[in-house]
Design an enzyme around this catalytic site. Structure first.
Site, PDB file in Angstrom:
ATOM      1  CG  HIS A   9      34.961   7.481 -58.879  1.00 28.29           C
ATOM      2  ND1 HIS A   9      34.794   6.399 -58.033  1.00 28.29           N
ATOM      3  CD2 HIS A   9      34.024   7.344 -59.856  1.00 28.29           C
ATOM      4  CE1 HIS A   9      33.806   5.649 -58.477  1.00 28.29           C
ATOM      5  NE2 HIS A   9      33.326   6.197 -59.581  1.00 28.29           N
ATOM      6  CG  HIS A  51      27.322   5.427 -57.330  1.00 29.20           C
ATOM      7  ND1 HIS A  51      26.949   4.115 -57.526  1.00 29.20           N
ATOM      8  CD2 HIS A  51      28.137   5.747 -58.361  1.00 29.20           C
ATOM      9  CE1 HIS A  51      27.540   3.648 -58.619  1.00 29.20           C
ATOM     10  NE2 HIS A  51      28.261   4.618 -59.142  1.00 29.20           N
TER      11      HIS A  51
END
Length: 305
Positions: A9, A51
């Protein structure tokens, strides 16, 4: 156990600042199955790995370009060229209002010389490392906020698909899994843009679970928050929703997010978290900030079985 996917992640983000090439290299060395890339566009249409559509919670943009904030006080990736973006220093995630680090125990904020990079640069790195090591680690890109980009006059998705195609990612059999929270956009990828990639419908809200049959008409898997699967505890036993069972019944795999060793929620240990969600709930893949720990967990369980 070998069928359970370990998805790094934002890279090995539990150890190094998220979405930096250093974090991706570390995730590669930890033998994650896939490494994630969140993607937004720069002003000059370069897909950037970061992100959010904002810059001010992972970079020093407020110090370098104080005059470039919008009326809402935020600094947007889309307002900067790639050349400008590459001048910024990336750090561990922090709250732009309080300047407090989100995960205090992680890499010290504003230390190191980490930089932003393009999707091209990251894919080239991963493919070269695969070639040199004989590994076959995949990529797991996410189309971030496509509606925002469309309002800005940009088709993020089409640009990303072109980059992926240039690097040989066009079919489900390729080591590329494409994800998005926007259901309309993911459906567009399948029907209008005619992509044959493996598609994952990310789901944020519990009520979206009612749309599983619809998701199965265009997606190959769903990506729920793990708390949509393990909903609580009663009389010392964990309570599971029907989400995984129903998804599997429709032919959908389940890749849940996010497993963090320093954010356990109601679990007492990281291994308990992994055992409960990854094994007992029988999900197919786990997004984790700590890919080495999940790889080790699965290896140990494999030996036991």
């Amino acid at each position: 156990m070998k069928n359970k996917l370990v998805i790094a992640h934002r890279g090995a983000s539990g150890y190094l600042p998220e979405h930096t090439l250093e974090s991706k290299k570390m995730a590669f060395s930890m033998n994650a199955d896939f490494i994630e890339q969140d993607i937004v566009l720069s002003k000059d249409d370069v897909p950037v790995v970061i992100h959010d559509i904002y810059l001010d919670d992972v970079t020093d943009v407020a110090q370098k370009f104080p005059e470039r904030q919008r009326k809402d006080g935020r600094f947007y990736v889309i307002d900067f060229t790639m050349k400008e973006l590459e001048t910024l220093q990336v750090s561990e995630r922090f709250n732009p209002k309080t300047h407090q680090q989100v995960y205090p125990g992680r890499y010290p904020m504003r230390q190191g010389k980490f930089k932003l990079h393009s999707l091209d640069k990251e894919i080239a790195l991963i493919q070269q490392l695969n070639k040199e090591t004989g590994k076959n680690i995949g990529i797991y890109p996410e189309i971030k906020e496509p509606a925002f980009h469309q309002k800005e006059g940009k088709d993020l998705t089409a640009i990303v698909l072109k980059v992926l195609s240039n690097y040989g990612y066009t079919q489900k059999s390729d080591r590329c899994i494409l994800q998005c929270f926007d259901a309309k956009e993911l459906q567009r990828i399948k029907t209008e843009l005619h992509s044959n990639l493996y598609l994952v419908q990310l789901i944020e809200h519990p009520e979206e679970a009612k749309q599983l049959a619809h998701f199965a008409s265009y997606a190959d898997a769903i990506g729920p928050w793990y708390k949509q699967i393990v909903t609580g505890k009663k009389d010392g036993k964990w309570i599971f929703s029907n989400l995984v069972t129903e998804a599997h019944g429709l032919g959908l795999q389940v890749h849940a997010y996010t497993f963090r060793a320093d954010d356990l929620g109601e679990f007492s240990t990281f291994n308990e978290m992994l055992q409960t969600v990854l094994i007992d709930a029988d999900i197919d893949g786990a997004f984790t900030d700590f890919p080495d720990k999940v790889v080790q967990f699965l290896e140990e369980r494999s030996k036991e079985s």
